[in-house]
Design a protein around this motif. Structure first.
Motif, short mmCIF file in Angstrom:
data_model
loop_
_atom_site.label_atom_id
_atom_site.label_comp_id
_atom_site.label_asym_id
_atom_site.label_seq_id
_atom_site.Cartn_x
_atom_site.Cartn_y
_atom_site.Cartn_z
N THR A 1 0.84 -1.20 0.00
CA THR A 1 0.00 0.00 0.00
C THR A 1 0.88 1.25 0.00
O THR A 1 0.44 2.33 -0.38
CB THR A 1 -0.92 0.02 1.23
OG1 THR A 1 -0.14 -0.20 2.41
CG2 THR A 1 -1.99 -1.08 1.12
N ASN A 2 2.12 1.07 0.45
CA ASN A 2 3.13 2.13 0.38
C ASN A 2 4.16 1.71 -0.66
O ASN A 2 4.91 0.74 -0.45
CB ASN A 2 3.81 2.32 1.74
CG ASN A 2 4.88 3.40 1.71
OD1 ASN A 2 5.22 3.93 0.66
ND2 ASN A 2 5.43 3.70 2.87
N ASN B 1 1.52 5.90 -10.08
CA ASN B 1 1.78 6.64 -8.84
C ASN B 1 2.41 7.99 -9.14
O ASN B 1 3.45 8.07 -9.78
CB ASN B 1 2.68 5.82 -7.92
CG ASN B 1 2.75 6.41 -6.53
OD1 ASN B 1 3.50 7.34 -6.29
ND2 ASN B 1 1.95 5.89 -5.63
#
Length: 252
Positions: free
Chosen positions: A163-164, A215
């Motif tokens: 998630t990171n 991202n």
């Protein structure tokens, strides 16, 4: 301490026993006000007891008591979550220095540390701690099956941690741990499968592509890529050397 200062080995043993009795008493007095310091002192004392060379087997119970004391402090006291991970790593490093503790006494400690590792708050910490547990199982207990189990759990924790995007580095660390065990094993005794390394390499490549395309947040991707590329360079070098069948069978 120079043993020649004592009349006999028995006097030396009595002297050391008295010292360790006082050490234990002092640490006990520090537990309530300073639990973390006391834990570290117990670990330090265990390493020191392990260094005793005269009738060392007579100090096995001293070592066991120190390690048990440190473990009790960890389990029974309120410790900041951010501190727990480092304390576990310190604990594991201490066990790796203690080679005179019998297998039947060491095994419960390793099992407990694995359970505590799984209970850490952050997935990244769980992953790294589980990788350390694999080292304990391999070097202290000679249990390749449990070492491999820890590696698989570390991989799952790394997946949960994605998630990171910065946690992609965990997968590169996992590959390097795989390679560590490959180098530690003989060709006919290697418990690491080429499929395991190939799978993680593919995971990393896919995540890199995803992060680059989806991202927009600032990440450490460039540093992670360099780490990954350096790791791949080592793998390719070992493959070209043709000295280990594992690398020869590895499909890149």
């Amino acid at each position: 301490l120079d043993m020649t200062a004592f009349e006999s080995d028995s006097f030396y043993e009595q002297y050391l026993t008295k010292i360790h009795t006082h050490i234990n008493e002092i640490i006990n007095m520090l537990i309530q006000p300073y639990p973390e310091l006391s834990l570290k002192l117990y670990l330090t004392a265990a390493v020191q007891a392990n260094s005793i060379r005269v009738e060392a087997e007579k100090f096995i119970e001293v070592m066991r008591a120190y390690i048990s004391g440190a473990l009790s402090i960890y389990q029974e006291n309120e410790i900041e979550p951010k501190t727990k991970f480092q304390l576990l790593i310190d604990f594991m490093g201490t066990l790796l220095q203690i080679r005179s503790l019998p297998l039947e006494l060491m095994a419960p400690f390793v099992t407990t540390l694995q359970q505590l590792s799984q209970g850490l708050v952050k997935r990244a910490e769980q992953c790294n701690a589980m990788l350390c547990c694999s080292t304990l199982y391999y070097h202290l207990l000679g249990n390749k099956e449990k070492a491999n189990e820890c590696l698989n759990k570390a991989k799952r924790f790394a997946d949960f941690a994605m998630t990171n995007p910065d946690n992609l580095v965990l997968f590169v660390i996992i590959i390097n741990k795989y390679l560590y065990f490959v180098e530690a094993c003989k060709d006919d005794d290697c418990f690491i499968k080429t499929e395991s390394v190939e799978d993680v390499i593919e995971i990393i490549r896919n995540h890199i592509q995803t992060i680059k395309t989806e991202n927009t947040a600032q990440t450490n991707l460039s540093e992670i890529e360099r780490y990954f590329e350096s790791t791949m360079d080592v793998i390719k070098m070992r493959k070209n050397e043709k000295k280990h069948r594992f690398y020869e069978d590895l499909v890149l």
